[in-house]
Design an enzyme around this catalytic site. Structure first.
Site, PDB file in Angstrom:
ATOM      1  N   CYS A 181      19.727 -17.212  26.399  1.00  0.00           N
ATOM      2  CA  CYS A 181      21.150 -17.383  26.104  1.00  0.00           C
ATOM      3  C   CYS A 181      21.349 -18.247  24.859  1.00  0.00           C
ATOM      4  O   CYS A 181      20.393 -18.737  24.262  1.00  0.00           O
ATOM      5  CB  CYS A 181      21.859 -18.023  27.293  1.00  0.00           C
ATOM      6  SG  CYS A 181      21.980 -16.940  28.740  1.00  0.00           S
ATOM      7  N   HIS A 218      26.974 -20.260  26.593  1.00  0.00           N
ATOM      8  CA  HIS A 218      27.406 -21.212  27.625  1.00  0.00           C
ATOM      9  C   HIS A 218      27.206 -22.646  27.144  1.00  0.00           C
ATOM     10  O   HIS A 218      26.764 -22.900  26.027  1.00  0.00           O
ATOM     11  CB  HIS A 218      26.682 -20.954  28.951  1.00  0.00           C
ATOM     12  CG  HIS A 218      25.183 -21.098  28.903  1.00  0.00           C
ATOM     13  ND1 HIS A 218      24.559 -22.317  28.766  1.00  0.00           N
ATOM     14  CD2 HIS A 218      24.192 -20.164  28.992  1.00  0.00           C
ATOM     15  CE1 HIS A 218      23.252 -22.140  28.776  1.00  0.00           C
ATOM     16  NE2 HIS A 218      22.996 -20.841  28.904  1.00  0.00           N
TER      17      HIS A 218
END
Length: 318
Positions: free
Chosen positions: A169, A154
């Protein structure tokens, strides 16, 4: 030129041989001879001669997203005619804690090979303009009893300063994330996450694995249970935790039916598998077409295999 001429001569002899087999024994004998040819490592050595397998062998994967946690670097490679070229390179942010992800909330980024399952937009501004969702936990992760979910690639917050780490992440600057998204096709990409630099793949490994796949398929097709089970590691564990003993009993019941089977593999991809177990591993991802009189299956087949002491064994399958 001499090598090509010799190869062409071998092909012509093989073709003539197949015609003779067909003439004297019929089409089933031809199929059997071709099945045996696919089990020969020498066949795959010739097949791979002019192919680039530096990052693995791919029949359907067109994009590799390589993430090195140690250097916090991301690269996107495009596969065109079996040659890889770099189309994206960027710095990234990864999980706060070092090491391979094991449980929910351990703040670690996983190591392994993952598909991209979807693209998310309309997110909380904290995650930037979009997120690419990975398939963590994959089949091998589940077999290893790893926990957690929601590992994304992201962006950065739209309205606040980004921290130095993520919760597991992979994050990169928003313009670069948008560029990455435009550079790939989601269903033709794989994400390889490693602690350090990936070692170059050897053609000998790939030809050995391709030969292994077709030997394993042959034992499966013929319901040769002893030979079939010899392809599995003593440490084998299915995604649902079933051990080799339980798996063996299950397969013995299935194989005892001695059903005629048709098994076809296509779109074979052989990917080096980064891991924290110090194993030399590959993930085999392919399309499977399976038919018996009473059952049919069309879908994905996964094998997680280990190369050790000049042998190949299946650690997990799905």
């Amino acid at each position: 030129m001499r090598i090509l001429a010799m190869f062409a001569l071998c092909v012509s002899f093989l073709f003539a041989d197949l015609i003779d087999v067909y003439r004297t024994q019929g089409i089933d004998a031809v199929k059997e001879k071709l099945e045996k040819q696919l089990q020969e490592k020498s066949y795959w050595n010739n097949f791979l001669e002019k192919k680039d397998v530096t990052y693995g062998y791919y029949e359907s994967t067109k994009f590799l997203i390589l993430v090195e946690k140690g250097t916090k670097e991301l690269k996107v490679l495009e596969n065109v005619n079996n040659l890889f070229s770099q189309v994206v390179q960027d710095n990234v942010i990864v999980g706060e804690k070092p090491g391979d992800k094991q449980i929910e909330g351990d703040l670690k980024t996983p190591e392994g090979v993952y598909e991209l399952t979807s693209k998310l937009t309309k997110l909380d501004p904290f995650y930037g303009p979009l997120a690419l969702v990975t398939s963590y936990p994959n089949t091998f992760d589940k077999a290893m009893n790893k926990k957690g979910h929601g590992i994304w690639i992201h962006g950065m917050p739209l309205n606040e300063k980004r921290e130095e780490f993520t919760q597991g992440c992979i994050a990169l600057d928003n313009p670069n994330l948008v560029n990455l998204d435009k550079s790939i096709r989601l269903n033709e990409a794989l994400v390889l996450i490693s602690e350090g630099k990936l070692e170059k793949v050897k053609k000998d490994d790939i030809s050995s694995i391709l030969s292994f796949i077709y030997k394993w398929k042959d034992a499966w097709r013929k319901s040769d249970i002893e030979r079939y089970l010899s392809f599995y590691s003593n440490d084998f564990k299915r995604y649902d935790g079933l051990s080799l003993d339980g798996f063996s009993e299950y397969k013995k019941r299935i194989f005892s039916r001695k059903e005629d089977k048709t098994i076809i593999f296509s779109n074979i991809n052989i990917i080096p598998y980064p891991n924290s177990l110090n194993k030399k591993m590959y993930k085999v991802l392919m399309d499977e077409k399976y038919r018996t009189r009473n059952y049919k299956f069309d879908g994905k087949k996964e094998l997680f295999i280990e190369l050790k002491d000049n042998s190949i064994k299946i650690l997990t399958e799905g």
